[in-house]
Design a protein around this motif. Structure first.
Motif, short mmCIF file in Angstrom:
data_model
loop_
_atom_site.label_atom_id
_atom_site.label_comp_id
_atom_site.label_asym_id
_atom_site.label_seq_id
_atom_site.Cartn_x
_atom_site.Cartn_y
_atom_site.Cartn_z
N PRO A 50 -12.01 5.00 2.59
CA PRO A 50 -11.68 3.91 1.66
C PRO A 50 -10.68 4.32 0.57
N SER A 51 -10.76 5.55 0.12
CA SER A 51 -9.86 6.01 -0.95
C SER A 51 -8.41 6.14 -0.48
N ARG A 52 -8.22 6.28 0.81
CA ARG A 52 -6.86 6.42 1.32
C ARG A 52 -6.10 5.11 1.31
N LEU A 53 -6.79 4.01 1.10
CA LEU A 53 -6.14 2.71 1.05
C LEU A 53 -5.74 2.44 -0.40
N ALA A 54 -4.69 3.10 -0.82
CA ALA A 54 -4.24 3.04 -2.21
C ALA A 54 -3.19 1.96 -2.41
N GLU A 55 -3.40 1.17 -3.45
CA GLU A 55 -2.41 0.16 -3.81
C GLU A 55 -1.21 0.84 -4.46
N GLY A 56 -0.04 0.45 -4.02
CA GLY A 56 1.18 0.93 -4.66
C GLY A 56 1.51 0.06 -5.87
N SER A 57 2.43 0.52 -6.67
CA SER A 57 2.87 -0.21 -7.85
C SER A 57 4.37 -0.45 -7.77
N PRO A 58 4.82 -1.63 -8.18
CA PRO A 58 6.28 -1.87 -8.22
C PRO A 58 7.01 -0.88 -9.13
N ARG A 59 6.27 -0.21 -10.04
CA ARG A 59 6.90 0.82 -10.90
C ARG A 59 7.42 1.99 -10.08
N TRP A 112 13.77 1.54 1.58
CA TRP A 112 14.02 2.24 2.85
C TRP A 112 13.99 1.22 3.98
N ASN A 113 14.95 1.30 4.85
CA ASN A 113 15.07 0.38 5.98
C ASN A 113 15.08 -1.08 5.52
N GLY A 114 15.70 -1.32 4.39
CA GLY A 114 15.85 -2.69 3.91
C GLY A 114 14.62 -3.29 3.25
N ALA A 115 13.57 -2.50 3.07
CA ALA A 115 12.34 -3.00 2.46
C ALA A 115 11.99 -2.17 1.23
N GLU A 116 11.10 -2.71 0.41
CA GLU A 116 10.60 -2.00 -0.76
C GLU A 116 9.23 -1.45 -0.43
N TRP A 117 9.10 -0.15 -0.56
CA TRP A 117 7.84 0.56 -0.31
C TRP A 117 7.27 0.95 -1.66
N HIS A 118 6.05 0.52 -1.95
CA HIS A 118 5.42 0.80 -3.24
C HIS A 118 4.48 2.00 -3.13
N PHE A 119 4.36 2.73 -4.24
CA PHE A 119 3.55 3.95 -4.27
C PHE A 119 2.68 3.98 -5.51
N ALA A 120 1.60 4.74 -5.43
CA ALA A 120 0.65 4.84 -6.54
C ALA A 120 1.17 5.73 -7.66
N SER A 121 2.14 6.59 -7.35
CA SER A 121 2.66 7.52 -8.36
C SER A 121 4.10 7.89 -8.01
N GLN A 122 4.77 8.47 -8.98
CA GLN A 122 6.13 8.95 -8.74
C GLN A 122 6.11 10.10 -7.73
N ALA A 123 5.07 10.92 -7.77
CA ALA A 123 4.96 12.03 -6.82
C ALA A 123 4.88 11.51 -5.38
N SER A 124 4.12 10.45 -5.16
CA SER A 124 4.03 9.86 -3.82
C SER A 124 5.36 9.26 -3.40
N ALA A 125 6.03 8.58 -4.32
CA ALA A 125 7.35 8.00 -4.02
C ALA A 125 8.34 9.10 -3.65
N ASP A 126 8.31 10.21 -4.38
CA ASP A 126 9.21 11.33 -4.09
C ASP A 126 8.89 11.94 -2.73
N HIS A 128 0.83 -1.21 0.00
CA HIS A 128 0.00 0.00 0.00
C HIS A 128 0.86 1.26 0.00
N ASP A 129 0.35 2.29 -0.62
CA ASP A 129 1.03 3.59 -0.68
C ASP A 129 0.84 4.29 0.66
N THR A 130 1.91 4.36 1.45
CA THR A 130 1.81 4.91 2.80
C THR A 130 1.55 6.41 2.82
#
Length: 153
Positions: free
Chosen positions: A48-57, A62-76, A35-37
């Protein structure tokens, strides 16, 4: 010794300790069920809309794990302030920690804000316990348990 550890945790945000454990899937290194944190923090969206699925794209390590996000803006956004957006206890169940049950993984679907911090729960029952009980006391218990875990590593 426990008092010293708790004092150190209270002086420093929990996300500042390098290589903390993160709640990941049993089958992958993906944090909080993918999920996109950052989406949980978008108060203009309904719950319900805040529970967004992240994408491996859009992945941030961070901290040894992969955090997925719904967009590049969220990842940034996460990359700039990961401790601000990462859930408390890096996604492990806050209720389990408060009960002394240790690190119980979560999938990001059961969540709540207490104060201005995001907490994840293994099940709705734990979330309801915090909502209907003394969440500040439970948080103090979970903080102590988490401090023991991260300083024992």
């Amino acid at each position: 010794m426990r008092g010293l550890i708790l004092s150190l945790v209270l002086l420093f945000p929990l996300g500042l300790f390098a290589n903390e454990l993160v709640s990941t899937s049993y089958w992958s290194n993906t944090a909080i069920g993918g999920h996109d944190t950052t989406a949980y923090h978008q108060v203009e969206l309904d719950r319900p809309s805040r529970l967004a699925e992240g994408s491996p794209r859009f992945t941030v390590k961070w901290n040894g794990a992969e955090w997925h996000f719904a967009s590049q803006a969220s990842a940034d956004k996460f990359s700039m302030k990961p401790a601000e957006y990462a859930p408390s206890y890096n996604g492990f169940c806050a209720n389990a920690l408060s009960l002394g049950e240790g690190k119980i993984r979560t999938d990001g679907t059961v969540w709540e804000f207490f104060g201005d911090k995001l907490y994840l729960f293994y099940a709705e029952r734990g979330r309801q316990r915090w909502l209907n009980g003394d969440w500040q006391q439970y948080k103090a218990q979970a903080d102590t348990a988490w401090a023991d875990i991260i300083f024992e590593r």
